[in-house]
Design a protein around this motif. Sequence first.
Motif, mmCIF file in Angstrom:
data_model
loop_
_atom_site.group_PDB
_atom_site.id
_atom_site.type_symbol
_atom_site.label_atom_id
_atom_site.label_comp_id
_atom_site.label_asym_id
_atom_site.label_seq_id
_atom_site.Cartn_x
_atom_site.Cartn_y
_atom_site.Cartn_z
ATOM 1 N N PHE A 348 0.835 -1.192 0.000
ATOM 2 C CA PHE A 348 0.000 0.000 0.000
ATOM 3 C C PHE A 348 0.873 1.246 0.000
ATOM 4 O O PHE A 348 1.749 1.384 0.859
ATOM 5 N N PRO A 349 0.661 2.179 -0.929
ATOM 6 C CA PRO A 349 1.366 3.462 -0.840
ATOM 7 C C PRO A 349 0.761 4.309 0.268
ATOM 8 O O PRO A 349 -0.459 4.317 0.458
ATOM 9 N N TYR A 350 1.608 4.998 1.004
ATOM 10 C CA TYR A 350 1.144 5.870 2.089
ATOM 11 C C TYR A 350 0.281 6.996 1.536
ATOM 12 O O TYR A 350 0.559 7.568 0.489
ATOM 13 N N SER A 351 -0.780 7.308 2.258
ATOM 14 C CA SER A 351 -1.677 8.394 1.883
ATOM 15 C C SER A 351 -1.885 9.295 3.090
ATOM 16 O O SER A 351 -2.129 8.815 4.196
ATOM 17 N N GLU A 352 -1.778 10.584 2.884
ATOM 18 C CA GLU A 352 -1.961 11.547 3.977
ATOM 19 C C GLU A 352 -3.388 11.481 4.505
ATOM 20 O O GLU A 352 -4.347 11.574 3.731
ATOM 21 N N ARG A 353 -3.541 11.326 5.814
ATOM 22 C CA ARG A 353 -4.862 11.311 6.417
ATOM 23 C C ARG A 353 -4.994 12.509 7.345
ATOM 24 O O ARG A 353 -4.180 12.679 8.270
ATOM 25 N N PRO A 354 -5.979 13.370 7.115
ATOM 26 C CA PRO A 354 -6.153 14.558 7.957
ATOM 27 C C PRO A 354 -6.289 14.189 9.433
ATOM 28 O O PRO A 354 -6.949 13.213 9.790
#
Length: 454
Positions: A348-354
Motif C-alpha cells: 500500500f502506498p502511504y496516503s496523507e490522512r487529515p
Amino acid sequence: MIDSSVFQGKKAAYFTLGCKLNFSETSTVARMLEERGVSTVTEKEQADICLINTCTVTETANSKCRQQIRKMVREHPKAVVIVMGCYAQLSPQEVAGIEGVDLIVGSNEKGEILQFLADRLMAPVSAQESGGEAKTAVVETHVTQRVKDIRSFVPSCSRGERTRYWLKVQDGCDYFCTYCAIPFARGNSRNPTIASLVAQARQAAEEGGHEIVLTGVNIGDFGKSTDESFLDLVKALDEVEGIKRYRISSLEPDLLSDELIEYCAHSRAFMPHFHIPLQSGSDTVLMLMHRHYDTSLFRDKILHIKSAMPDAFIGVDVMVGCRGETAECFDETYKFLDSLPVSQLHVFPYSERPGTAALKIPLKVADKEKKERSNLLLKLSDRKTEEFYALYNNKVREVLFESSSDGRVVHGFTDNYIRVGLRVADGEDASILENQIMPVRLKHLGKDKMICYQ
C-alpha cells in the motif's frame, strides 16, 4: 419498533469498499433486509434502496467512495440512498454534499440502520418536476462525532456470495498509529462475549457453512470488553462441530502469541494461514509509525510459524512512502522482506490522512518514488508467491470449493490458501462441487496459477 411492512416488495442494491469487515457488515444488513421482504436487484433493475459501505484508509479510497455514491444515485434515481462506513463517519459533511444522498449512518449508529431506513421510507417525499422522479429533500445524518463515544458493537456473521462465513469478533482500535485514521472512524477496541460468537458459529454450521473467517479491526486485542482473550476465543471456536475451517483475517505481530501459534499448529480446524501487518521493515520507520514491535520480534514470529507449520501461507501488509521513509529505510524494508519465508505481500502506498500525527513528520516522499517502491515490492511479492506455489506441484491438498461462474470450472482454496481451479468433465456441472471439501492433486502452471485434479 420497526414497521417491517415498509420493506415488503422492495429491491436493494449494495456496494462495499475496503476491508473484509466492511463486506461482513454489508452482508449482515442485506440479510436483515432480506428477512423483511427485500430482494437484491438483478442487472438493469431499479432499486428502491441503495447502500454504500465506505472506506477511508487512503485519499484514493475516499475518491472511489464519492464516485460510487454518484454512480448509484445516477443508476437508481428513485432509491433511498444510505451511506455508512469509515468515510461516512469521518467526513459526513462531504458525503452530505453529494446530491441524491438521503441517509448517513456512523459507526456507533449501524445497529439502528433499519430503523433509520424504515422512518425514511415512510417519510413524505417531494416529487421532482422533470420525469416525476421522487426524491427526499433533506439529508439525515446520524453520526457520533467523538471517538470515546463510539461504543456500540453490531454483531455480524454473514456468508455473502461465497461459501465461507465472515464472523466479526472485534471492532475499533486503541493503537493510534501515526499514519492511521481508522481509530477515529471506528472508535476504541471492543468485543462481544465468546459465548455469543460461539453461538453465531454454531448457527453458521447449521446453515451448512464449513469455513469461517474471523474479522475485526485489531482482533488480537479481543477480550478487553469481556475480560477474555483471543486464545480463549480460538479454543472455544475450535470445538464447534460442523465448522471444518477457520482463518484469522489479520493479526498484529505483537499480539500473535507463541501459545496461539502452537495451538493453531495442532488445532482441529484452524488453517495454516496467517496474515500479519508489518508496514515497514525499518526499525526507524516503525518507531515513527508508533508501531508496537520491531523487526526482530516480527522475524521471530514468522520463523516460529514456519517451524510449527512448515506449510503455512503467510501474507504480510507493507506500506511504502510514508513520511520519514528515506531511500535507506526502504532498502532495509526490501532486504528484510526478501529474507523472510513469507508467501505474499499486500503493498500500500502511504496516503496523507487529515488529523493524523504522521503529518508532523517533516520528510515527505514524492508520489513518483512511492510508485517505484511499490513496484519493487510487488515484483518481490510475485516471486515469493510463485516460489510458494511451486512447492506444492504434484502434491495432494484438501480444497474447499467455493464457486463456479460457467459451470465448467469450480474455484477454491487449499487449507494453506493456494487458489486452485478444477475443470469438470464434459456433461458435468461444476456447481455440484460448491461448498465441498475434497483432496485433490495440484498442478502448478506458473504465474500464481494452480489447477487440480480429482
